[in-house]
Design a protein around this motif. Sequence first.
Motif, PDB file in Angstrom:
ATOM      1  N   MET A 159     -11.878   5.286   1.038  1.00  0.00           N
ATOM      2  CA  MET A 159     -11.671   3.887   0.680  1.00  0.00           C
ATOM      3  C   MET A 159     -12.702   3.467  -0.364  1.00  0.00           C
ATOM      4  O   MET A 159     -13.714   4.144  -0.543  1.00  0.00           O
ATOM      5  CB  MET A 159     -11.800   3.010   1.932  1.00  0.00           C
ATOM      6  N   ASP A 160     -12.414   2.363  -1.037  1.00  0.00           N
ATOM      7  CA  ASP A 160     -13.393   1.823  -1.978  1.00  0.00           C
ATOM      8  C   ASP A 160     -13.368   0.308  -1.948  1.00  0.00           C
ATOM      9  O   ASP A 160     -12.449  -0.305  -1.384  1.00  0.00           O
ATOM     10  CB  ASP A 160     -13.177   2.354  -3.407  1.00  0.00           C
ATOM     11  N   LYS A 161     -14.393  -0.278  -2.549  1.00  0.00           N
ATOM     12  CA  LYS A 161     -14.466  -1.717  -2.651  1.00  0.00           C
ATOM     13  C   LYS A 161     -15.198  -2.081  -3.927  1.00  0.00           C
ATOM     14  O   LYS A 161     -16.278  -1.563  -4.205  1.00  0.00           O
ATOM     15  CB  LYS A 161     -15.208  -2.333  -1.445  1.00  0.00           C
ATOM     16  N   ALA A 201     -10.613  -2.137   6.212  1.00  0.00           N
ATOM     17  CA  ALA A 201      -9.547  -2.897   5.546  1.00  0.00           C
ATOM     18  C   ALA A 201      -9.726  -4.393   5.799  1.00  0.00           C
ATOM     19  O   ALA A 201      -9.566  -5.209   4.882  1.00  0.00           O
ATOM     20  CB  ALA A 201      -8.176  -2.421   6.021  1.00  0.00           C
ATOM     21  N   ARG A 255     -19.096  -0.603  -7.603  1.00  0.00           N
ATOM     22  CA  ARG A 255     -18.078  -0.115  -6.671  1.00  0.00           C
ATOM     23  C   ARG A 255     -18.774   0.743  -5.632  1.00  0.00           C
ATOM     24  O   ARG A 255     -19.757   1.408  -5.925  1.00  0.00           O
ATOM     25  CB  ARG A 255     -17.013   0.691  -7.425  1.00  0.00           C
ATOM     26  N   GLY A 288     -12.094  -5.964   3.463  1.00  0.00           N
ATOM     27  CA  GLY A 288     -11.748  -5.985   2.046  1.00  0.00           C
ATOM     28  C   GLY A 288     -11.773  -4.646   1.337  1.00  0.00           C
ATOM     29  O   GLY A 288     -11.660  -4.590   0.114  1.00  0.00           O
ATOM     30  N   TRP A 289     -11.875  -3.564   2.095  1.00  0.00           N
ATOM     31  CA  TRP A 289     -11.878  -2.244   1.487  1.00  0.00           C
ATOM     32  C   TRP A 289     -10.444  -1.795   1.233  1.00  0.00           C
ATOM     33  O   TRP A 289      -9.532  -2.106   1.998  1.00  0.00           O
ATOM     34  CB  TRP A 289     -12.588  -1.247   2.399  1.00  0.00           C
ATOM     35  N   ARG A 290     -10.248  -1.028   0.165  1.00  0.00           N
ATOM     36  CA  ARG A 290      -8.932  -0.553  -0.257  1.00  0.00           C
ATOM     37  C   ARG A 290      -8.786   0.928   0.091  1.00  0.00           C
ATOM     38  O   ARG A 290      -9.673   1.735  -0.167  1.00  0.00           O
ATOM     39  CB  ARG A 290      -8.809  -0.745  -1.770  1.00  0.00           C
ATOM     40  N   ARG A 291      -7.646   1.272   0.660  1.00  0.00           N
ATOM     41  CA  ARG A 291      -7.356   2.666   0.995  1.00  0.00           C
ATOM     42  C   ARG A 291      -6.982   3.413  -0.287  1.00  0.00           C
ATOM     43  O   ARG A 291      -6.096   2.978  -1.013  1.00  0.00           O
ATOM     44  CB  ARG A 291      -6.215   2.749   1.997  1.00  0.00           C
ATOM     45  N   LEU A 292      -7.668   4.530  -0.535  1.00  0.00           N
ATOM     46  CA  LEU A 292      -7.407   5.311  -1.740  1.00  0.00           C
ATOM     47  C   LEU A 292      -6.583   6.560  -1.460  1.00  0.00           C
ATOM     48  O   LEU A 292      -5.603   6.825  -2.140  1.00  0.00           O
ATOM     49  CB  LEU A 292      -8.719   5.730  -2.412  1.00  0.00           C
TER      50      LEU A 292
END
Length: 155
Positions: free
Chosen positions: A151-153, A131, A118, A134-138
């Motif tokens: 964010m994470d991926k 985004a 990760r 493909g990154w996710r907003r945390l």
Amino acid sequence: MSSLKIIPLAERPDLVGRVVAWGYAEWGHLDPTSTLPERERRVRASLHVDCVPCVFIALDPADSLVGTASLVLDDLEGDPRNPWLASVFVPVEARRRGVASALVRACEAAARQFGHRRLYLFTASAPALYARLGWRRLERLVYRGEHIQVMDKAL
């Protein structure tokens, strides 16, 4: 950008000064106690090709520097998560040509190769770019006076 080349900064240490100047100009305000020579020491200490921390650069077909990005262990003071995608920078004249996306993908691939599952980042200005990649907003935070998106991926 066709024929864009992404390589570790360790292969072109002659470009350390430009990378340091870009980073200091763009993010120096986040740590007003930091100096240009300190930043240069940190970048030089990151000239690895097989582990975090490391710095990547983008070169155009004329071999000109058109961007940079880093993998670091700690980019958000007090946060235990790691590693982080950091210091993604493309000068204005080279933007909107896929340079930042290519740098991000290279950093993701390197982190995967180094055994990380990760990757994290924070941004004040480009959450939509990440985004799309493909990154996710945390979470949204205020960090050193600036509103940021963490964010994470999964790699």
